[in-house]
Motif scaffolding. Sequence first.
Motif, PDB file in Angstrom:
ATOM      1  N   ARG A   4       0.873  -1.182  -0.180  1.00  0.00           N
ATOM      2  CA  ARG A   4       0.014   0.101   0.062  1.00  0.00           C
ATOM      3  C   ARG A   4       1.006   1.362   0.041  1.00  0.00           C
ATOM      4  O   ARG A   4       1.954   1.396   0.702  1.00  0.00           O
ATOM      5  CB  ARG A   4      -0.878   0.058   1.146  1.00  0.00           C
ATOM      6  CG  ARG A   4      -1.922   1.034   1.149  1.00  0.00           C
ATOM      7  CD  ARG A   4      -3.003   0.905   2.268  1.00  0.00           C
ATOM      8  NE  ARG A   4      -2.322   1.175   3.615  1.00  0.00           N
ATOM      9  CZ  ARG A   4      -1.969   2.356   4.121  1.00  0.00           C
ATOM     10  NH1 ARG A   4      -2.220   3.216   3.533  1.00  0.00           N
ATOM     11  NH2 ARG A   4      -1.204   2.318   5.280  1.00  0.00           N
ATOM     12  N   THR A 148      -4.616  -5.600   4.294  1.00  0.00           N
ATOM     13  CA  THR A 148      -5.395  -4.546   4.612  1.00  0.00           C
ATOM     14  C   THR A 148      -5.078  -4.147   6.277  1.00  0.00           C
ATOM     15  O   THR A 148      -5.670  -3.181   6.755  1.00  0.00           O
ATOM     16  CB  THR A 148      -6.903  -5.025   4.700  1.00  0.00           C
ATOM     17  OG1 THR A 148      -7.071  -6.032   5.337  1.00  0.00           O
ATOM     18  CG2 THR A 148      -7.132  -4.923   3.205  1.00  0.00           C
ATOM     19  N   LEU A 176     -13.452  -3.376   5.133  1.00  0.00           N
ATOM     20  CA  LEU A 176     -12.197  -3.228   4.163  1.00  0.00           C
ATOM     21  C   LEU A 176     -11.718  -4.614   3.650  1.00  0.00           C
ATOM     22  O   LEU A 176     -11.261  -5.442   4.496  1.00  0.00           O
ATOM     23  CB  LEU A 176     -10.961  -2.485   5.049  1.00  0.00           C
ATOM     24  CG  LEU A 176      -9.881  -2.240   4.385  1.00  0.00           C
ATOM     25  CD1 LEU A 176     -10.282  -1.097   3.316  1.00  0.00           C
ATOM     26  CD2 LEU A 176      -8.827  -1.797   5.675  1.00  0.00           C
ATOM     27  N   GLY A 178      -9.590  -7.042   1.314  1.00  0.00           N
ATOM     28  CA  GLY A 178      -8.240  -7.109   0.569  1.00  0.00           C
ATOM     29  C   GLY A 178      -8.339  -8.134  -0.636  1.00  0.00           C
ATOM     30  O   GLY A 178      -7.210  -8.343  -1.115  1.00  0.00           O
ATOM     31  N   LEU A 193     -15.351  -1.235   1.223  1.00  0.00           N
ATOM     32  CA  LEU A 193     -14.193  -1.035   0.212  1.00  0.00           C
ATOM     33  C   LEU A 193     -13.670  -2.279   0.002  1.00  0.00           C
ATOM     34  O   LEU A 193     -13.217  -3.101   0.804  1.00  0.00           O
ATOM     35  CB  LEU A 193     -13.064  -0.048   0.765  1.00  0.00           C
ATOM     36  CG  LEU A 193     -13.471   1.274   1.358  1.00  0.00           C
ATOM     37  CD1 LEU A 193     -13.791   1.333   2.702  1.00  0.00           C
ATOM     38  CD2 LEU A 193     -12.861   2.599   0.848  1.00  0.00           C
ATOM     39  N   ALA A 195     -10.455  -4.273  -2.644  1.00  0.00           N
ATOM     40  CA  ALA A 195      -9.306  -4.295  -3.396  1.00  0.00           C
ATOM     41  C   ALA A 195      -9.600  -4.944  -4.908  1.00  0.00           C
ATOM     42  O   ALA A 195     -10.351  -5.862  -4.863  1.00  0.00           O
ATOM     43  CB  ALA A 195      -8.108  -4.970  -2.641  1.00  0.00           C
ATOM     44  N   ARG A 203      -6.397  -0.764  -6.384  1.00  0.00           N
ATOM     45  CA  ARG A 203      -7.152   0.137  -6.057  1.00  0.00           C
ATOM     46  C   ARG A 203      -8.403  -0.319  -5.255  1.00  0.00           C
ATOM     47  O   ARG A 203      -8.615  -1.483  -5.321  1.00  0.00           O
ATOM     48  CB  ARG A 203      -7.890   1.166  -7.279  1.00  0.00           C
ATOM     49  CG  ARG A 203      -6.789   1.842  -8.005  1.00  0.00           C
ATOM     50  CD  ARG A 203      -7.357   2.491  -9.369  1.00  0.00           C
ATOM     51  NE  ARG A 203      -8.237   3.053  -9.243  1.00  0.00           N
ATOM     52  CZ  ARG A 203      -7.992   4.682  -9.226  1.00  0.00           C
ATOM     53  NH1 ARG A 203      -6.884   5.078  -8.815  1.00  0.00           N
ATOM     54  NH2 ARG A 203      -9.003   5.588  -9.241  1.00  0.00           N
ATOM     55  N   PHE A 204      -9.075   0.381  -4.429  1.00  0.00           N
ATOM     56  CA  PHE A 204     -10.076   0.122  -3.752  1.00  0.00           C
ATOM     57  C   PHE A 204     -11.418   0.559  -4.260  1.00  0.00           C
ATOM     58  O   PHE A 204     -11.906   1.843  -4.213  1.00  0.00           O
ATOM     59  CB  PHE A 204      -9.910   0.626  -2.130  1.00  0.00           C
ATOM     60  CG  PHE A 204      -8.987  -0.237  -1.291  1.00  0.00           C
ATOM     61  CD1 PHE A 204      -9.589  -1.399  -0.807  1.00  0.00           C
ATOM     62  CD2 PHE A 204      -7.722  -0.044  -1.019  1.00  0.00           C
ATOM     63  CE1 PHE A 204      -8.903  -2.286   0.203  1.00  0.00           C
ATOM     64  CE2 PHE A 204      -7.000  -0.705  -0.202  1.00  0.00           C
ATOM     65  CZ  PHE A 204      -7.454  -1.793   0.270  1.00  0.00           C
ATOM     66  N   PHE A 206     -15.510   1.005  -3.889  1.00  0.00           N
ATOM     67  CA  PHE A 206     -16.210   1.259  -2.767  1.00  0.00           C
ATOM     68  C   PHE A 206     -17.701   1.474  -2.969  1.00  0.00           C
ATOM     69  O   PHE A 206     -17.972   1.970  -4.442  1.00  0.00           O
ATOM     70  CB  PHE A 206     -15.765   2.570  -1.888  1.00  0.00           C
ATOM     71  CG  PHE A 206     -15.943   3.861  -2.606  1.00  0.00           C
ATOM     72  CD1 PHE A 206     -17.050   4.638  -2.425  1.00  0.00           C
ATOM     73  CD2 PHE A 206     -14.888   4.558  -3.514  1.00  0.00           C
ATOM     74  CE1 PHE A 206     -17.329   5.863  -3.009  1.00  0.00           C
ATOM     75  CE2 PHE A 206     -15.054   5.733  -4.012  1.00  0.00           C
ATOM     76  CZ  PHE A 206     -16.387   6.390  -3.911  1.00  0.00           C
ATOM     77  N   ALA A 235     -13.431   4.103  -7.558  1.00  0.00           N
ATOM     78  CA  ALA A 235     -12.378   3.484  -6.993  1.00  0.00           C
ATOM     79  C   ALA A 235     -11.302   4.527  -6.756  1.00  0.00           C
ATOM     80  O   ALA A 235     -11.012   5.464  -7.445  1.00  0.00           O
ATOM     81  CB  ALA A 235     -11.651   2.407  -8.125  1.00  0.00           C
ATOM     82  N   PRO A 238      -5.039   3.334  -2.664  1.00  0.00           N
ATOM     83  CA  PRO A 238      -5.200   3.016  -1.041  1.00  0.00           C
ATOM     84  C   PRO A 238      -4.716   4.258  -0.340  1.00  0.00           C
ATOM     85  O   PRO A 238      -5.287   4.334   0.698  1.00  0.00           O
ATOM     86  CB  PRO A 238      -4.073   1.869  -1.099  1.00  0.00           C
ATOM     87  CG  PRO A 238      -3.922   1.089  -2.306  1.00  0.00           C
ATOM     88  CD  PRO A 238      -4.355   2.069  -3.151  1.00  0.00           C
ATOM     89  N   VAL A 241      -7.775   6.152   0.662  1.00  0.00           N
ATOM     90  CA  VAL A 241      -8.998   5.406   1.432  1.00  0.00           C
ATOM     91  C   VAL A 241      -9.164   6.308   2.761  1.00  0.00           C
ATOM     92  O   VAL A 241     -10.193   6.587   3.176  1.00  0.00           O
ATOM     93  CB  VAL A 241      -8.458   4.191   1.791  1.00  0.00           C
ATOM     94  CG1 VAL A 241      -9.661   3.521   2.839  1.00  0.00           C
ATOM     95  CG2 VAL A 241      -8.825   3.260   0.473  1.00  0.00           C
TER      96      VAL A 241
END
Length: 488
Positions: A4, A148, A176, A178, A193, A195, A203-204, A206, A235, A238, A241
């Motif tokens: 990250r 994460t 969260l 991952g 969120l 991954a 990218r996350f 959401f 998205a 990280p 976030v």
Amino acid sequence: MPSRDAKPGAPLNRASPPTVSSHAVTTPRSSACPGLLRIVPARDGGICRIKLPGGVLSAAQAHAIADASTLYANGVAELTNRANLQLRGVRSGHEAPLSAALIGAGLGPSTANDPHTTVPTALSYADDVRNVMISPAAGRDPHALIDTTPLCAELLTLLQSDARFAALSPKFALLLDGGERLARVDHPHDVWLAASAEEQGVRFVFGLARCPGSTGNNVNAGDHPDADGTGALAAVPPSHVPALVRALLHTFLDLAAAATRMRDLLATHSADAVLRHAQRYVDFPLARDASLRRWQRHIPADASLRLGAHAQRGDGMWHVGGQPPLGRIDAATLRGLAALAQRHGNGMLHATPWQSVLLTDIATNAVPAVLAKLSALGLACDPAQAITHVIACAGSSGCAKGLADTKTDALQLAERLPAGVEVHLTGCPRSCAAAHRAPYTLLAAAPGRYDLYRRDGRPGFGQCVAPQLTIDEAAALLARLVRSTPHA
């Protein structure tokens, strides 16, 4: 595993004035939810809920919980469906020493040792907001896209460091994800969120008030219709976030008025309106990404990986898991688990949202001994064991709203349950033991009598298959239903 970006996010923009009064958004919400300092009375005594950062506690903390449960409660710790612990049967007059013992063991909010927040009320609100769920195998799952655990720690710090977040409901929660295979992605969260591997790196993605998309069977879109959530919206990298989460939380408090959960806000404000408002708090673009409309997780989640032994990511070590019957662990068993983690693992216990326990960093040659000890302690380590597919609320023995003794009935049902059938017993429609909709639900109608529901995508528990069944009748009917619909 991609790392990250450690670079902190850009400073937040100042928001426009809230659309509701400052008093409405800064006054902490009253709640009947148990907490570390807010011990809620029940039929069997007080309930104290211990929130575990990332679902993890040390062996020393496990010993402290075992001691406190024996001294001040009924001697049993219960794993929850949010990967926390709770103590029931807290004796009247023992609430304060119980809370003090747990805080002394480092189980309270990060502000517990801050001289400016020693007032119990302030500590209680700091405790309430610690609602971030990650995989119990975060950082170790071979299928994860990102570790994460550092980001989870950042979010927990964020939640506890902004006094305004005391106005959030104690049920307001973040997920969260991952990308782990061992992940609970069928519980709706207020903000999720997940991954995603993209050309520019991880990218996350959401969304709000729903679950991450999945190609597996753990998520059923009909259980969480778009009317109650958003699906994937956009998205961010990280590093963005924490700023994104802060913006969404402030936006929720700006707009919420009487709403307590994100799904309530979405009933009066569109997702696009929420994003436009959140844009005021960040200096990176925040708008719906149409290309994510059909986004799904890269791999199906597999809850069975919480049980037995499974190789960790690239370190030659294993995680080993077992499930106590109905998620209940007496003090002696908790001490035994702590000793096992110290002897063969890294001295840490990972609670899972399936009400089970994971021991991590186990050497290959120690795996058989750990599995044998878990079984000797009464934990089921094989997903073929029916008890690993049964969940039950406190029932009438512990809750005034319960119409049946669900715990006792669940144990009886497990003895006759067909292999692989997931059943939820609930003493009333509130469904406290399950945040998701199980394939089959037994809703108590009277002592020893249940209405059987089958999940079919409609709201609530689904279709009522048969009313007023005894446990024996329910077991027999479930066997017939499974034979006629083997993939139910």
